[in-house]
Design a protein around this motif. Structure first.
Motif, PDB file in Angstrom:
ATOM      1  N   HIS A 189       0.828  -1.201   0.000  1.00 34.55           N
ATOM      2  CA  HIS A 189       0.000   0.000   0.000  1.00 34.55           C
ATOM      3  C   HIS A 189       0.866   1.257   0.000  1.00 34.55           C
ATOM      4  O   HIS A 189       0.401   2.339   0.371  1.00 34.55           O
ATOM      5  CB  HIS A 189      -0.952   0.000   1.193  1.00 34.55           C
ATOM      6  CG  HIS A 189      -2.146  -0.876   0.986  1.00 34.55           C
ATOM      7  ND1 HIS A 189      -3.208  -0.917   1.857  1.00 34.55           N
ATOM      8  CD2 HIS A 189      -2.463  -1.749  -0.007  1.00 34.55           C
ATOM      9  CE1 HIS A 189      -4.114  -1.782   1.418  1.00 34.55           C
ATOM     10  NE2 HIS A 189      -3.669  -2.299   0.294  1.00 34.55           N
ATOM     11  N   ILE A 219      -6.423   0.576   5.466  1.00 35.90           N
ATOM     12  CA  ILE A 219      -5.478  -0.449   5.915  1.00 35.90           C
ATOM     13  C   ILE A 219      -4.098  -0.069   5.392  1.00 35.90           C
ATOM     14  O   ILE A 219      -3.942   0.255   4.221  1.00 35.90           O
ATOM     15  CB  ILE A 219      -5.853  -1.848   5.390  1.00 35.90           C
ATOM     16  CG1 ILE A 219      -7.284  -2.201   5.761  1.00 35.90           C
ATOM     17  CG2 ILE A 219      -4.891  -2.904   5.921  1.00 35.90           C
ATOM     18  CD1 ILE A 219      -7.795  -3.451   5.069  1.00 35.90           C
ATOM     19  N   THR A 273       0.737  -3.376   4.976  1.00 38.20           N
ATOM     20  CA  THR A 273       0.374  -4.748   4.628  1.00 38.20           C
ATOM     21  C   THR A 273       1.623  -5.579   4.350  1.00 38.20           C
ATOM     22  O   THR A 273       2.520  -5.156   3.625  1.00 38.20           O
ATOM     23  CB  THR A 273      -0.549  -4.762   3.401  1.00 38.20           C
ATOM     24  OG1 THR A 273       0.076  -4.037   2.339  1.00 38.20           O
ATOM     25  CG2 THR A 273      -1.876  -4.104   3.721  1.00 38.20           C
ATOM     26  N   GLY A 328      -1.590  -6.141   8.882  1.00 35.32           N
ATOM     27  CA  GLY A 328      -1.679  -4.738   8.523  1.00 35.32           C
ATOM     28  C   GLY A 328      -2.118  -3.959   9.744  1.00 35.32           C
ATOM     29  O   GLY A 328      -2.336  -4.526  10.825  1.00 35.32           O
ATOM     30  N   THR A 366      -3.533  -4.616  -3.902  1.00 38.34           N
ATOM     31  CA  THR A 366      -4.001  -3.822  -2.770  1.00 38.34           C
ATOM     32  C   THR A 366      -5.287  -4.441  -2.240  1.00 38.34           C
ATOM     33  O   THR A 366      -5.940  -5.228  -2.931  1.00 38.34           O
ATOM     34  CB  THR A 366      -4.264  -2.349  -3.157  1.00 38.34           C
ATOM     35  OG1 THR A 366      -5.333  -2.302  -4.101  1.00 38.34           O
ATOM     36  CG2 THR A 366      -3.014  -1.715  -3.745  1.00 38.34           C
TER      37      THR A 366
END
Length: 322
Positions: A35, A45, A48, A67, A102
Motif C-alpha cells: 500500500h 489499511i 500490509t 496490517g 491492494t
C-alpha cells in the motif's frame, strides 16, 4: 518475502524456482502486495505484509496477512491486525492478490459457505472460576494477588509495590482494545486503603505509555478520583476530585482522536472528567506493534499495604454507544 519494514513502506515480494536450492526467478511485477503506491496511500489499511498463502477445501486461494489501521494523523493504537484477501493463480503465471496487489476493508468476492458462529460476549461478569482467554497479564503474574473466589461475582486485585511504570509484573489484568470506537466500564471499591494505595482502570501500551483513572486515599483521609498520563519522562496528574467513600463507576470511551474519561456514583449518570489524544499511546510514538490494552490494576507505594480492590462486571462495547 516481506520487506520494507512493518510500517507504511511494507510490501511482499515473491520469487520461484523448480528447486528449493534455486536458482530463483524474481517476479517482474513485484511487489505482489503493498500500500506504498499512490492508489493505496489513503487506504484505511496500511503496512500490509507478512503474508501466507492458504488454499481452501473448495480450491480457492487466499492470503492471510498483517496490517494496521491508522486513525489519527497517521497514528494507530490497535497494533497489527490480521486480514484476509483473495488470490488468483493464472495458468503458468504469478499469483495476483485481489486483482492489483491492494486490499480494502470490504472486498466483493466469492466466499466459502457461511457458517453460524456463536456470538462472543465482550463483557465479563467475573462469575467464572478463572478468567477467559480475552484477559492477559503482564509478564509472570504473582497469582496470590488475584482472586475470583474471595468475593463472588467480583475480581479482587491486591495491591503490589510494583507499579505500572515498572518493567516487572504489577497487579494488572487487561483485554485488548479491538475497535477504534469503543467504551469500557467497570465498578470498583478500594478497601483497607491507606495513603499511597490506588486501584483503577488503565489504557496501557507500555510501562512508559499509559493513561490511568483510579481511586486513592488522600492525606486528609478522603477518597479521591484521579487521572494520570504517563508519556515517557512526562508523568502528569491531570485531574483530581474528592468523592464519597464506597463503590465508584469508571468509564473510558475511545474514538479516532481521543480517549475520554468519566465517572459515576450510581452507574447511570456519568460525569465527564478529561480527554487526551490517542497519539501518545500509538506505535508511531512508542515503537512496537502490539496495540493498546484496557486494564484493571491495583498498586501501592508501600510493601506492607493490605489494600485490595474489588471490580464488578467489566463491560466492553464497540461503536459510539454508551
Amino acid at each position: 518475502m516481506s520487506e520494507g519494514g512493518t510500517e507504511y513502506g511494507h510490501k511482499m515480494t515473491i520469487a520461484r524456482s523448480k528447486s528449493i536450492y534455486g536458482p530463483y526467478e524474481s517476479n517482474p511485477s513485484n511487489p505482489i502486495m503493498t500500500h506504498m503506491n499512490e492508489n493505496a496511500q489513503s487506504n484505511p489499511i496500511q503496512g500490509t505484509g507478512h503474508g501466507d498463502f492458504i488454499q481452501a477445501h473448495d480450491g480457492s486461494w487466499w492470503m492471510v496477512f498483517l496490517g494496521f489501521r491508522p486513525q489519527s494523523l497517521l497514528h494507530h493504537v490497535l497494533g497489527r491486525e490480521t486480514f484476509l484477501a483473495p488470490v488468483r493463480w493464472d495458468t503458468n503465471a504469478w499469483p495476483v492478490i485481489n486483482g492489483n496487489g491492494t486490499v480494502n476493508i470490504d472486498m466483493n468476492v466469492p466466499t466459502l459457505p457461511l457458517q453460524a458462529v456463536k456470538q462472543h460476549n465482550l463483557d465479563t461478569d467475573f462469575d467464572e472460576a478463572k478468567l477467559g482467554v480475552d484477559w492477559n497479564y503482564l509478564r509472570n503474574p504473582f497469582m496470590r494477588n488475584y482472586s475470583l473466589a474471595e468475593k463472588r461475582g467480583s475480581l479482587r486485585l491486591k495491591t503490589s509495590p510494583v507499579s505500572l511504570d515498572d518493567n516487572d509484573s504489577p497487579t494488572f489484568v487487561g483485554r485488548r482494545q479491538e475497535h477504534v470506537n469503543f467504551s469500557a466500564s467497570t465498578a470498583l471499591s478500594l478497601n483497607d486503603k491507606k495513603e499511597g494505595d490506588e486501584a483503577g482502570m488503565t489504557i496501557f501500551y507500555t510501562s512508559q505509555a499509559h493513561y490511568d483513572i483510579f481511586l486513592k486515599k488522600s492525606g486528609n483521609g478522603k477518597q479521591k478520583l484521579a487521572i494520570r498520563y504517563r508519556m515517557g519522562v512526562l508523568n502528569q496528574t491531570a485531574y483530581e476530585v474528592e468523592i464519597p467513600s464506597g463503590k465508584i463507576y469508571l468509564k473510558v470511551k475511545g474514538d479516532k482522536d481521543f480517549y475520554s474519561f468519566y465517572y459515576s456514583l450510581d452507574g447511570k449518570e456519568f460525569n465527564f472528567l478529561n480527554k487526551i489524544n490517542v497519539w501518545y499511546l500509538s506505535s508511531e510514538t512508542n515503537g512496537g506493534f502490539t496495540g493498546v490494552y484496557i486494564g484493571l490494576y491495583a498498586a501501592s507505594q508501600s510493601k506492607n499495604s493490605k489494600a485490595y480492590a474489588d471490580f464488578d462486571k467489566f463491560m466492553y462495547k464497540p461503536g459510539n454507544s454508551d
